[in-house]
Every structure is written in structure tokens, then in C-alpha cells.
Motif scaffolding. Sequence first.
Motif, mmCIF file in Angstrom:
data_model
loop_
_atom_site.group_PDB
_atom_site.id
_atom_site.type_symbol
_atom_site.label_atom_id
_atom_site.label_comp_id
_atom_site.label_asym_id
_atom_site.label_seq_id
_atom_site.Cartn_x
_atom_site.Cartn_y
_atom_site.Cartn_z
ATOM 1 N N ASN A 10 0.829 -1.214 0.000
ATOM 2 C CA ASN A 10 0.000 0.000 0.000
ATOM 3 C C ASN A 10 0.863 1.264 0.000
ATOM 4 O OD1 ASN A 10 -2.311 -1.520 -0.113
ATOM 5 N ND2 ASN A 10 -2.743 -1.378 2.060
ATOM 6 N N GLY A 11 1.906 1.254 -0.810
ATOM 7 C CA GLY A 11 2.753 2.425 -0.980
ATOM 8 C C GLY A 11 3.860 2.604 0.037
ATOM 9 N N GLU A 12 3.941 1.697 1.024
ATOM 10 C CA GLU A 12 4.951 1.803 2.076
ATOM 11 C C GLU A 12 5.952 0.649 1.976
ATOM 12 O OE1 GLU A 12 5.204 4.249 4.399
ATOM 13 O OE2 GLU A 12 3.506 5.237 3.413
ATOM 14 N N PRO A 13 7.255 0.948 1.997
ATOM 15 C CA PRO A 13 8.244 -0.133 2.030
ATOM 16 C C PRO A 13 8.019 -0.984 3.280
ATOM 17 C CG PRO A 13 9.297 1.984 1.646
ATOM 18 C CD PRO A 13 7.869 2.269 2.010
ATOM 19 N N THR A 14 7.981 -2.293 3.100
ATOM 20 C CA THR A 14 7.682 -3.207 4.197
ATOM 21 C C THR A 14 8.614 -4.405 4.122
ATOM 22 O OG1 THR A 14 5.346 -2.555 4.068
ATOM 23 C CG2 THR A 14 5.837 -4.588 5.246
ATOM 24 N N GLN A 15 9.215 -4.741 5.258
ATOM 25 C CA GLN A 15 10.083 -5.919 5.346
ATOM 26 C C GLN A 15 9.237 -7.110 5.789
ATOM 27 O OE1 GLN A 15 13.523 -5.952 4.769
ATOM 28 N NE2 GLN A 15 13.367 -3.835 4.125
ATOM 29 N N VAL A 16 9.330 -8.221 5.061
ATOM 30 C CA VAL A 16 8.597 -9.434 5.429
ATOM 31 C C VAL A 16 9.550 -10.619 5.446
ATOM 32 C CG1 VAL A 16 6.368 -8.596 4.582
ATOM 33 C CG2 VAL A 16 7.853 -9.842 3.031
ATOM 34 N N ARG A 17 9.245 -11.613 6.264
ATOM 35 C CA ARG A 17 10.100 -12.803 6.380
ATOM 36 C C ARG A 17 9.571 -13.979 5.587
ATOM 37 N NH1 ARG A 17 14.468 -12.692 9.259
ATOM 38 N NH2 ARG A 17 14.678 -11.283 10.995
#
Length: 69
Positions: A10-17
Amino acid sequence: MPPEIEITLNGEPTQVRDDALSEVLQTCGYAGVGFAVAINGEFVPRSAYAQTKVSAGDLVDVVAPVAGG
């Protein structure tokens, strides 16, 4: 533990595992029903969430319907 990857949620950089879309959604607080998901502009059917993988750099949009007109 798998390394983190960065997606844009949703437009935001996000770190996922995890790379499974269903796990990404749950981890990011999207549980239950009432939203639609697109990856890189392509709609993903709810029945395919568990089998769909996200990759580093993917643009993931989660959209909830809005009541009214």
C-alpha cells in the motif's frame, strides 16, 4: 529463519520474512475477509493466497471496499 525481503505494501516499504501471500497478509494485520489484493497490478483471487508468492520489490495493494456512493 529466512532472510527478510522488502516489498511495497500500500505504498509503504515493508520488510517481510515469509514469501507466501497469505502469511504476509496475516503478519501485516490483514485477517479475515473484506479486502482484495493485487500484486504488481494483477488481482489475486482469495483462493490463491496460500499458493501465491511475493518477491523482493513487488508492489502489493490491499484494498477494502468502502460503503456509500
